[in-house]
Design a protein around this motif. Structure first.
Motif, PDB file in Angstrom:
ATOM      1  N   PRO A 282       0.812  -1.228   0.000  1.00  9.73           N
ATOM      2  CA  PRO A 282       0.000   0.000   0.000  1.00  9.73           C
ATOM      3  C   PRO A 282       0.838   1.268   0.000  1.00  9.73           C
ATOM      4  O   PRO A 282       0.568   2.209  -0.758  1.00  9.73           O
ATOM      5  CB  PRO A 282      -0.833  -0.131   1.277  1.00  9.73           C
ATOM      6  CG  PRO A 282      -0.931  -1.604   1.514  1.00  9.73           C
ATOM      7  CD  PRO A 282       0.400  -2.147   1.100  1.00  9.73           C
ATOM      8  N   ALA A 286       1.116   3.919  -3.132  1.00  4.56           N
ATOM      9  CA  ALA A 286       0.759   5.309  -2.807  1.00  4.56           C
ATOM     10  C   ALA A 286       1.895   6.244  -3.218  1.00  4.56           C
ATOM     11  O   ALA A 286       1.648   7.345  -3.742  1.00  4.56           O
ATOM     12  CB  ALA A 286       0.468   5.445  -1.319  1.00  4.56           C
ATOM     13  N   ASP A 290       1.574   9.261  -6.051  1.00  3.16           N
ATOM     14  CA  ASP A 290       1.928  10.643  -5.732  1.00  3.16           C
ATOM     15  C   ASP A 290       2.906  11.237  -6.745  1.00  3.16           C
ATOM     16  O   ASP A 290       2.989  12.469  -6.871  1.00  3.16           O
ATOM     17  CB  ASP A 290       2.558  10.727  -4.343  1.00  3.16           C
ATOM     18  CG  ASP A 290       1.542  10.581  -3.220  1.00  3.16           C
ATOM     19  OD1 ASP A 290       0.333  10.714  -3.508  1.00  3.16           O
ATOM     20  OD2 ASP A 290       1.951  10.309  -2.081  1.00  3.16           O
ATOM     21  N   ALA A 341      -4.410   2.412  -3.831  1.00  4.65           N
ATOM     22  CA  ALA A 341      -3.684   3.677  -3.910  1.00  4.65           C
ATOM     23  C   ALA A 341      -4.398   4.697  -4.788  1.00  4.65           C
ATOM     24  O   ALA A 341      -3.875   5.791  -5.014  1.00  4.65           O
ATOM     25  CB  ALA A 341      -2.277   3.427  -4.438  1.00  4.65           C
TER      26      ALA A 341
END
Length: 424
Positions: A282, A286, A290, A341
């Motif tokens: 995770p 993520a 980003d 995500a």
């Protein structure tokens, strides 16, 4: 005292379809088989008895105390494919141990020192702090990567070939060369990412920079790769200069967790997910999300479990000799983490059979360059690579492990530019 080969033959979980021989002159198993498991010393027997399962077999083999006769040590595939699914040694209970001690002698149950090629677990080497008992810290990950990837760039050149690519290739036809198949893999990933001249690509866990150099050269993108291996980064940086790709390609020796740049049009992650730990999926995806632009694409390429019935950790041989702390999960676990995500999965593909062909090519290179590989990295390391690549080939052929591509986009409100049907 009981005859060693006969005791060991009964020790395995199921009759072995190969011949077993031992230093006491005993023989057992299929004595007509052209392949022989030959235990050549008391130390080899002690390895088998004190570390049941693939770890004991590996220790005896790597140290030279177990010889696989009838096969080349750079490619023991013919023997391993016969033994597939039959090498499990049940952990004996107390009564079994007493009986074996009576049959084979108490001295054979004193654990010998592991071969120097073994990456010992943290509890045996790092007692200076509890941080070493936590998997996938930055320090422990760096140590694991050094063990596997900083062996010798020359050794990898001999085994991998000119592409210096250590991930699954894509074979347009089974008779394609390894170099053709590796280039086809990179081209497929570039097309899945829909790379265009002038775009920015981030390649996480870039190895020796194969994807970075290919994408910059063939697709005109500005490509940045990061790797935790100092040796890989050094080799890749030199190759970029030699190919005059400096304006377009860069490789850094860097833990991806310290990468600050964002706004990438595309991110490729080729063979990195296996190293980060399933619990960290995770956070990893993520991080990827980003750093993507809105509508940017991710291609995640990784080895996966064929089912969800086992935990993520590798077997003892792979963990101690090949990929310390490596973990695998079923492809659905990867997809779930990608979606968790906030990325939209667009395509999911299994390339399992391609990896079996890739591994066969690496084994051929190891055999063809055996003397040079031994001179460069040592006999024990060369044995490790021959055994693990041939054994992995069997695993991919038997659908015990798979290789998946997951293509995803950072879809945002207002729609997406992803086409109604795949363009690659």
């Amino acid at each position: 005292m009981a005859r060693i080969a006969e005791v060991l033959d009964a020790f395995f979980d199921g009759a072995l379809p190969v011949r077993i021989a031992a230093y006491d002159g005993s023989e057992a198993g299929d004595t007509g088989c052209p392949y022989t498991l030959d235990i050549t010393s008391p130390r080899g027997l002690a390895y088998l008895l004190t570390a049941p399962g693939d770890l004991g077999l590996a220790r005896a083999y790597v140290s030279g105390d177990l010889v696989l006769r009838g096969t080349h040590p750079g490619d023991p595939y013919p023997m391993l494919v016969l033994m597939a699914g039959r090498t499990d040694i049940p952990r004996p209970g107390p009564l079994d141990v007493l009986r074996l001690m009576a049959d084979l002698g108490v001295s054979n149950f004193i654990p010998p020192k592991p071969p120097p090629e073994e990456h010992l677990p943290a509890w045996r080497t790092k007692l200076d702090g509890l941080r070493w008992f936590q998997r996938h810290t930055e320090e422990r990950d760096a140590d694991a990567i050094r063990h596997h990837y900083d062996v010798s760039n020359r050794f990898y050149e001999l085994v991998l070939g000119p592409s210096m690519t250590y991930t699954c290739a894509v074979f347009a036809r089974p008779v394609a060369t390894l170099e053709e198949a590796q280039e086809a893999k990179y081209d497929l990933i570039c097309r899945k990412l829909d790379l265009r001249p002038g775009q920015r690509l981030l390649d996480l866990g870039c190895g020796w920079g194969g994807m970075v150099r290919f994408a910059a050269r063939e697709y005109g993108v500005h490509a940045l790769g990061v790797t935790l291996s100092r040796e890989q980064a050094s080799w890749a940086q030199r190759a970029i200069k030699e190919e005059h790709l400096d304006p377009y390609a860069e490789v850094r020796h860097l833990d991806y967790r310290h990468l600050d740049e964002a706004g990438f049009d595309a991110i490729s992650s080729i063979g990195l997910t296996e190293h980060i730990g399933v619990a960290n999926y995770p956070a990893y995806f993520a991080f990827v999300a980003d750093r993507l632009k809105p509508d940017g694409r991710l291609l995640n390429h990784c080895i996966t479990r064929a089912d969800t019935r086992r935990d993520g950790r590798a077997g003892a041989f792979i963990d101690r000799y090949v990929f310390p702390d490596g973990e695998l999960a079923a492809s659905g676990t990867v997809v779930s983490a990608v979606e968790g995500a906030g990325l939209e999965v667009q395509h999911h593909e299994n390339l399992r059979r391609h990896y079996a062909l890739t591994l066969a090519g690496w084994n051929r290179n190891l055999v063809d360059n055996w003397d040079a590989c031994v001179a460069e990295a040592g006999l024990g390391t060369a044995r490790v690579w021959g055994l693990y690549m041939a054994g992995s080939r069997v695993g991919f052929e038997r659908n015990e492990v798979q290789l998946h591509h997951v293509l995803a986009t950072r879809t945002v409100e207002g729609g997406t530019s992803y086409p109604m049907r795949h363009a690659f």
